[in-house]
Design an enzyme around this catalytic site. Structure first.
Site, short mmCIF file in Angstrom:
data_model
loop_
_atom_site.label_atom_id
_atom_site.label_comp_id
_atom_site.label_asym_id
_atom_site.label_seq_id
_atom_site.Cartn_x
_atom_site.Cartn_y
_atom_site.Cartn_z
N ARG A 215 26.45 -13.61 1.29
CA ARG A 215 27.67 -14.42 0.73
C ARG A 215 27.76 -14.44 -0.82
O ARG A 215 28.86 -14.42 -1.47
CB ARG A 215 27.48 -15.70 1.39
CG ARG A 215 27.82 -16.01 2.81
CD ARG A 215 27.40 -17.27 3.41
NE ARG A 215 27.97 -18.32 2.89
CZ ARG A 215 27.24 -19.61 2.81
NH1 ARG A 215 26.12 -19.77 3.18
NH2 ARG A 215 27.95 -20.69 2.49
N HIS A 237 8.50 -5.10 -1.00
CA HIS A 237 8.62 -6.22 -1.77
C HIS A 237 9.94 -6.87 -1.48
O HIS A 237 11.02 -6.12 -1.15
CB HIS A 237 8.66 -5.68 -3.44
CG HIS A 237 8.52 -6.88 -4.12
ND1 HIS A 237 9.65 -7.12 -4.99
CD2 HIS A 237 7.53 -7.68 -4.97
CE1 HIS A 237 9.43 -8.10 -5.94
NE2 HIS A 237 8.29 -8.37 -5.73
N THR A 337 9.74 -14.31 -4.18
CA THR A 337 9.62 -14.10 -2.72
C THR A 337 10.15 -15.31 -1.91
O THR A 337 10.90 -15.01 -1.03
CB THR A 337 8.21 -13.46 -2.15
OG1 THR A 337 7.96 -12.58 -3.29
CG2 THR A 337 8.47 -13.10 -0.91
N LYS A 440 -4.25 -21.74 -23.51
CA LYS A 440 -4.49 -23.22 -24.05
C LYS A 440 -5.53 -22.88 -25.32
O LYS A 440 -6.57 -22.58 -25.01
CB LYS A 440 -5.00 -23.87 -23.15
CG LYS A 440 -4.26 -24.31 -21.75
CD LYS A 440 -3.01 -25.06 -22.04
CE LYS A 440 -2.07 -25.37 -20.81
NZ LYS A 440 -2.76 -24.97 -19.29
N LYS A 526 4.78 -6.86 -12.09
CA LYS A 526 3.95 -8.08 -12.47
C LYS A 526 2.80 -7.69 -13.05
O LYS A 526 1.86 -7.08 -12.35
CB LYS A 526 4.16 -9.13 -11.64
CG LYS A 526 5.42 -9.86 -11.30
CD LYS A 526 4.83 -11.02 -10.53
CE LYS A 526 6.30 -11.81 -10.18
NZ LYS A 526 6.99 -11.38 -8.97
#
Length: 540
Positions: A215, A237, A337, A440, A526
Site C-alpha cells: 500500500r 535479507h 528487519t 564512549k 552492515k
C-alpha cells in the site's frame, strides 16, 4: 509532516487496506502477468516467465499439501539468489505456511542456530548451501525433509524440487486455492535479524506487514511498472526479500545476481538500461570510487535507493556527480528487519543530503532520550536520541522469544530500534549510529559512522571501519581499520592528521590505525564490528 507532542506522522493517507492474503494476492497477480519475463540470469542469459513461476509454485504447493504440510508449518529456503528461490516462497504463501529464508554462507554454528529457531518441515537448498546442510543434517532432531532447488547433481541423495513435482498434473495445480488466513495475525515469513551484535533472532512478519508495504509503495509509486531492476542484494535479507515479492506482484523484470561481479554488474546496467537500483553503502562506495565505472554508460540510471546501513553524504554526492544524476535521485531509506521495510524514506523529487527521509504513510515516529525505555518523554527537532516507531509495518515479534520481543516492543506498541538519530524542523531524519556501537571517550559519545564517512573521503582509502578499544583512563579510544586502494601508498600519520583536522577533540583516532585486506560485513552491508573486536583481542 505533522508533529504533535514530538510524535511525527506523514500527512499522506495510506490507500485502503487490502483484505486479501499474500497467497491470494500472488495467485491473482501471477495469473495477470502471464508469459512476460520475470527474471533473467545474467551469467547464462536464461529467462524465467511469470507463467513458469505460477505453474511450478502451484505444483509444488500441491505436492507439499499431499505430503502433509499445513498452514503455519515452516519451510526454509537456504540459497543464494537464483531463479528458483521465489518458487518455494510462493508455494508457502499459497498454503498459509511460513517461509524462512536463510543465508547459505552461514557457518555450521549459525546455520544450526537459525534452523533451530523455525524448525522447518522442509529445507530447500542450492549447491552453495549443500555442504553446510550435509555437515549439520544429522544434528537436526526434528528430521526435516531436504529438497534441491535444481536438478543436475548426481552425487546428491536428496531429490530435486522439479523431480518431486513432476507427478502433479496441470489440472490439480490449476485447481489450487490459497488457504484462508487471519490477515492481522498470520505469520507469513520468519526472517533472521542481521546479527550485528550476536546470533540472529527470528523476526515474524505477517500478511498485514507485507500488504502494508504494498500500500505504501502504491501510494509513492516507488517501483514503477515495466521497469527492469537489479536483484543483487541477497533474497534471504528482509530488504531484498520484500522487494522480490513486490517485484513479482508488480510484474517487474529483475536481473538476478547470485554474487557481485564488478564488470558484469556494470555491463548489465548498460545492456538492460537499468533505471531503478536498490543498493547498500558498500556498493555505493564502489560506484563512487572504482575506476571501472568510467568504462560503462550508466546514463540510464534514474533512481538509486540505498538502505541497510548508513550512507555518508560525501558518498551520496560522489555517486550523483559521477552518474550525472540529481542529488535528490540518490535516495536513502531507513528500516530494520523488524519494520518489514523502510519506515523512513526520501519523498519523490525531494530529499536532503545525508538524510534518510521522512516518515512513510501509516507510521508514527518519535525520538526518546538514550537509555530510557519505558518513558513518555519525547525529544524535539535537532535533539539526538533513540528512534522509535509504531504502526502496521512493525513485526509481530521474535519467534518463540517473548523476552527479546518485550525488550524491543514496549507495552504501548513502540518498537525501540537501538539506533541514534534526530529529525530537523522539516521532519527529515538523520541517523547518527547504533546505541551499542557508540564509542564512549571520557563520557563523550563518538559515532563510528561519522568517522567512517570522513575516512572514505580520503584519497587512497577503499573501505574503512571504526571501533572503540578499551582504555583504563578514558573508557574507550576510537580506532580505524583501513582497506587501501590498489597501488596506494597512504600512511597512518597522514590519515590521523586528516581526521584530526575535521573532527572535535573526543573524536580523534587516538586508538590508531590497522591496515587490513577487507572489512567484515553482513550480506546487506552492515559492518560487523564485533568480528573486528574479536580479531583485535585474539592478536593481543
Amino acid at each position: 509532516m505533522s508533529q504533535q507532542s514530538n510524535i511525527l506522522r506523514s500527512e499522506d493517507e495510506l490507500l485502503p487496506e487490502l483484505n486479501i492474503s499474500m497467497g491470494q494476492l500472488l495467485l491473482m497477480q501471477l495469473t495477470t502477468h502471464g508469459t512476460r519475463v520475470a527474471h533473467i540470469n545474467p551469467y547464462t542469459g536464461k529467462e524465467q516467465t511469470f507463467q513458469h513461476i505460477l505453474d511450478t509454485s502451484r505444483r509444488l504447493a500441491v505436492y507439499l499439501q499431499r505430503e502433509g504440510l499445513k498452514a503455519n508449518d515452516t519451510i526454509a529456503v537456504c540459497s543464494e539468489n537464483n531463479l528458483e528461490f521465489c518458487i518455494p516462497v510462493c508455494a508457502a504463501f499459497y498454503l498459509g505456511a511460513i517461509a524462512c529464508p536463510l543465508n547459505p554462507l552461514y557457518s555450521e554454528r549459525e546455520l544450526k542456530h537459525a534452523l533451530s529457531i523455525s524448525k522447518p518441515k522442509y529445507i530447500f537448498i542450492s549447491t552453495v548451501s549443500l555442504n553446510g546442510i550435509r555437515k549439520i543434517f544429522r544434528e537436526l532432531h526434528w528430521l526435516p525433509k531436504i529438497l534441491m532447488l535444481t536438478d543436475g547433481r548426481n552425487n546428491v541423495s536428496w531429490a530435486s524440487m522439479y523431480k518431486v513435482i513432476s507427478n502433479v498434473s496441470s489440472d490439480d495445480a490449476n485447481a489450487l486455492q490459497a488457504a484462508p488466513v487471519n490477515l492481522d495475525d498470520h505469520v507469513t515469513a520468519i526472517l533472521c535479524s542481521s546479527g550485528t551484535t550476536g546470533l540472529p533472532k527470528g523476526v515474524m512478519l505477517t500478511d498485514k506487514n507485507i500488504t502494508t508495504v504494498i500500500r505504501i509503495y502504491m501510494n509513492t509509486n516507488t517501483i514503477p511498472e515495466n521497469r527492469i531492476s537489479l536483484s543483487l542484494l541477497p533474497f534471504f535479507h528482509a530488504y531484498s526479500f520484500v522487494l522480490m515479492v513486490l517485484s513479482i506482484l508488480n510484474g517487474n523484470c529483475s536481473i538476478v545476481f547470485s554474487r557481485f561481479e564488478e564488470e558484469l554488474f556494470l555491463k548489465c546496467i548498460e545492456k538492460y538500461r537499468i533505471e531503478y537500483m536498490p543498493m547498500v553503502p558498500s556498493l555505493m562506495v564502489f560506484l563512487a570510487k572504482h575506476p571501472l565505472v568510467n568504462k560503462y554508460d550508466l546514463s540510464c540510471v534514474k533512481t538509486i535507493w540505498s538502505g541497510a546501513a548508513p550512507l555518508s553524504k560525501e558518498i551520496q554526492q560522489a555517486v550523483a556527480k559521477r552518474l550525472n544524476m540529481n542529488i535528490t535521485d540518490v535516495k536513502q531509506g531507513y528500516g530494520l528487519t523488524e519494520t518489514t521495510l523502510a519506515v523512513l524514506q526520501s519523498p519523490d523529487g525531494k530529499g536532503k543530503l545525508g538524510s534518510v527521509g521522512v516518515v512513510v504513510p501509516g507510521i508514527l515516529a518519535k525520538i526518546i532520550p538514550i537509555g530510557e525505555y519505558e518513558t513518555d518523554k519525547t525529544l524535539g527537532p535537532n535533539c539526538k536520541g533513540e528512534l522509535c516507531f509504531k504502526g502496521d509495518l512493525i513485526m509481530k515479534g521474535y519467534y518463540n522469544d517473548e523476552k527479546s520481543t518485550r525488550a524491543t516492543i514496549d507495552k504501548d506498541g513502540w518498537l525501540h530500534t537501538g539506533d541514534v538519530g534526530y529529525y530537523d524542523e522539516d521532519g527529515y531524519f538523520y541517523i547518527v549510529d547504533r546505541i551499542k556501537e557508540l564509542i564512549k571517550y571520557k563520557g563523550y559519545q563518538v559515532p563510528p559512522a561519522e568517522l567512517e564517512a570522513i575516512l572514505l573521503t580520503f584519497p587512497g582509502i577503499q573501505d574503512a571501519a571504526v571501533i572503540g578499544i578499551s582504555n583504563d583512563k578514558t573508557g574507550e579510544l576510537p580506532m580505524a581499520f583501513i582497506v587501501k586502494e590498489e597501488n596506494s601508498n597512504i600512511c597512518e600519520k597522514d590519515i590521523i592528521q586528516y581526521i584530526n583536522e575535521r573532527v572535535s577533540n573526543p573524536k580523534r583516532l587516538r586508538g590508531g590505525i590497522r591496515f587490513v585486506d577487507s572489512i567484515p560485513k553482513t550480506p546487506s552491508g552492515k559492518i560487523l564490528r564485533r568480528v573486528l573486536r574479536d580479531k583485535l583481542k585474539s592478536k593481543l
